[in-house]
Design an enzyme around this catalytic site. Sequence first.
Site, mmCIF file in Angstrom:
data_model
loop_
_atom_site.group_PDB
_atom_site.id
_atom_site.type_symbol
_atom_site.label_atom_id
_atom_site.label_comp_id
_atom_site.label_asym_id
_atom_site.label_seq_id
_atom_site.Cartn_x
_atom_site.Cartn_y
_atom_site.Cartn_z
ATOM 1 N N LYS A 205 0.849 -1.204 0.000
ATOM 2 C CA LYS A 205 0.000 0.000 0.000
ATOM 3 C C LYS A 205 0.882 1.251 0.000
ATOM 4 C CE LYS A 205 -3.576 2.313 2.650
ATOM 5 N NZ LYS A 205 -4.324 2.367 3.892
ATOM 6 N N GLU A 211 10.909 -4.529 3.923
ATOM 7 C CA GLU A 211 11.029 -5.951 3.568
ATOM 8 C C GLU A 211 10.593 -6.184 2.118
ATOM 9 O OE1 GLU A 211 9.481 -4.713 6.239
ATOM 10 O OE2 GLU A 211 9.655 -6.029 7.988
ATOM 11 N N GLY A 266 -4.539 -1.799 5.411
ATOM 12 C CA GLY A 266 -3.724 -2.920 4.938
ATOM 13 C C GLY A 266 -4.312 -4.279 5.303
ATOM 14 N N ARG A 267 -4.724 -4.429 6.561
ATOM 15 C CA ARG A 267 -5.217 -5.747 6.995
ATOM 16 C C ARG A 267 -6.641 -6.019 6.544
ATOM 17 N NH1 ARG A 267 -3.761 -2.382 10.889
ATOM 18 N NH2 ARG A 267 -5.316 -1.462 12.267
ATOM 19 N N GLU A 352 -3.358 -6.385 15.436
ATOM 20 C CA GLU A 352 -2.901 -5.082 14.941
ATOM 21 C C GLU A 352 -4.038 -4.058 15.057
ATOM 22 O OE1 GLU A 352 0.413 -4.275 11.763
ATOM 23 O OE2 GLU A 352 -1.484 -4.161 10.688
ATOM 24 N N HIS A 383 -2.607 -33.135 19.270
ATOM 25 C CA HIS A 383 -1.401 -33.868 19.664
ATOM 26 C C HIS A 383 -0.269 -32.909 20.000
ATOM 27 C CE1 HIS A 383 -3.361 -37.585 18.359
ATOM 28 N NE2 HIS A 383 -3.896 -36.803 17.437
ATOM 29 N N LYS A 506 10.660 -0.125 13.318
ATOM 30 C CA LYS A 506 11.175 0.194 11.971
ATOM 31 C C LYS A 506 12.278 1.244 12.065
ATOM 32 C CE LYS A 506 6.693 -0.473 9.661
ATOM 33 N NZ LYS A 506 5.626 0.160 8.904
#
Length: 543
Positions: A205, A211, A266-267, A352, A383, A506
Amino acid sequence: MTAHREALQEALRRHAEEWRVRRVDASFAESPERHARLSRQAAELTLDFSKNRLDEAVLDLLIALADSAGLRERIDAMFAGQPINTTEERAVLHTALRARDLGGLRVAGKEVASSIAAVKARMRALVEALHRGEWRGFDGQPVTDVVNLGIGGSDLGPRMACTALRDDAAAQVRLHFVSNVDGGDIAHVLHGLDPARTAFIVASKSFTTSETMRNAVTAQAWLARACPHPGLQAGHFLGITACPDRAREFGINESHILPLWDWVGGRFSLWSAIGLPIAMSVGMNKFEDMLAGAEEMDQHFRSTPWHDNLPVLLALVGIWNSNFLGAETFAVVPYDERLAQLPAYLQQLEMESNGKRVTHHTPAVTGHTAPILWGGLGTNVQHAFFQLLHQGTRLVPVDFILALRNPLSPPGHHDMLVANCLAQAQALMQGRTAESLEDATSSKASGSLSVHRTTPGNQPSSLLLMEALTPRALGALIALYEHKTFVQGVIWGINSFDQWGVELGKVLADALLQDMQTNAVAPQHDPSTAAALRLYLARRGDR
Ligand code: F6P
């Protein structure tokens, strides 16, 4: 806090005292219709929350709490495009991306429906060209592999949905995802791919996320080794961003840049062009089916009284479990391999959005906000961590998610899967007393061992059922959790749509990177960080 709200909370705390010891299995014994009273159905999904430690009296108070927080007004404001993301002065309109009729909705003077339709038309054209083999690489061969480079909301949603809908995937194209700046991620994905047939989506965005930009540069270099001609390289890259200038600067062709808008968080962005990998995988029609399922949930959310409103109920159950019964975490356990990525996706969505400590009105919240969300796939987690749920010391509510039918499951499997899911929810509720141990008569069972074998039960859980995991049902499921998250944020009085907390890390990473470039340790670091940095600089070797 108003006196009314304080009184509601006080009443809820009194009920919580009672429900700390009251048992859900006893409530079922008293009232077998409890299940019918505490289950609801809407938009492809059934929510059974009857195994939670609550009753209608609690529900009424929770609903009054939601009303006292102005839930109706907040929902209306969101759908109307008001800037409810107050710290960033933005509207929150991911719902517009899946609405069939926006009634001329405008944001900042701009009509929304036509820009959404224009982007969807471009997505469709790209997807169809890819599926027909008309998107060709630098040597004229059709593109067969598309790598999405993105992180957070620009990765988790598309990755989760592509996995969920993998049985619907078109055979002629393979989607890959790279998110981590750990070079092992991109190296692993690129290994074995043919540059001539590989395309990249740079999904960001902001188009500044370090990254993603690092991975995009590495992808460019990888392609350049096979195709030295920059003009031909550009044809392998798409950019999806709210900042098209930055994508152009990066070298992406104008016709390969798909926009999104600042009113899509974004999410919440998998419904926008960020969802292109989903459409590329399953085709645009099925992507639209997913939007339609989400829209059905939106309509239900907007128009249904809280007592029957799935997102509101799910949110209230969560608030009850964490704020009143004291659960610090909650687990999401899909009994469906295809939903393997759902817990990770929901972690960003809920944590977030609602991992906040400042309210709209006051410098600090008074109680807890978002619980820690975790989870994994049934039956595998039976398990692994289920032992803790059955006999540990903590209250851990669980959301079980299950499709009633899975046509591709080989004979015998689905019965076992469903039996295990239902059995776990049942066991968590019922527990196991010493008397009920099968071999209670044996001396060991009745003696010292029985205490190790009993389980207390009364662990709350909800069951979300769908007929089958179709694109439509998936859309409804995601929208359910989106709205649940929003409702909880409203009740906690926080802005669910910013994420300032991620900034500091950041900034500090940038400062450390600078030190690495100059091979020096700046004086501002704390001794622990400085020592680790020194060690790294001494040992890092060739880069
Ligand atoms: O983690 C912070 C964040 O801004 C998320 O909210 C977002 O989904 C992610 O980074 C990626 O951002 P972008 O799409 O701008 O690269």
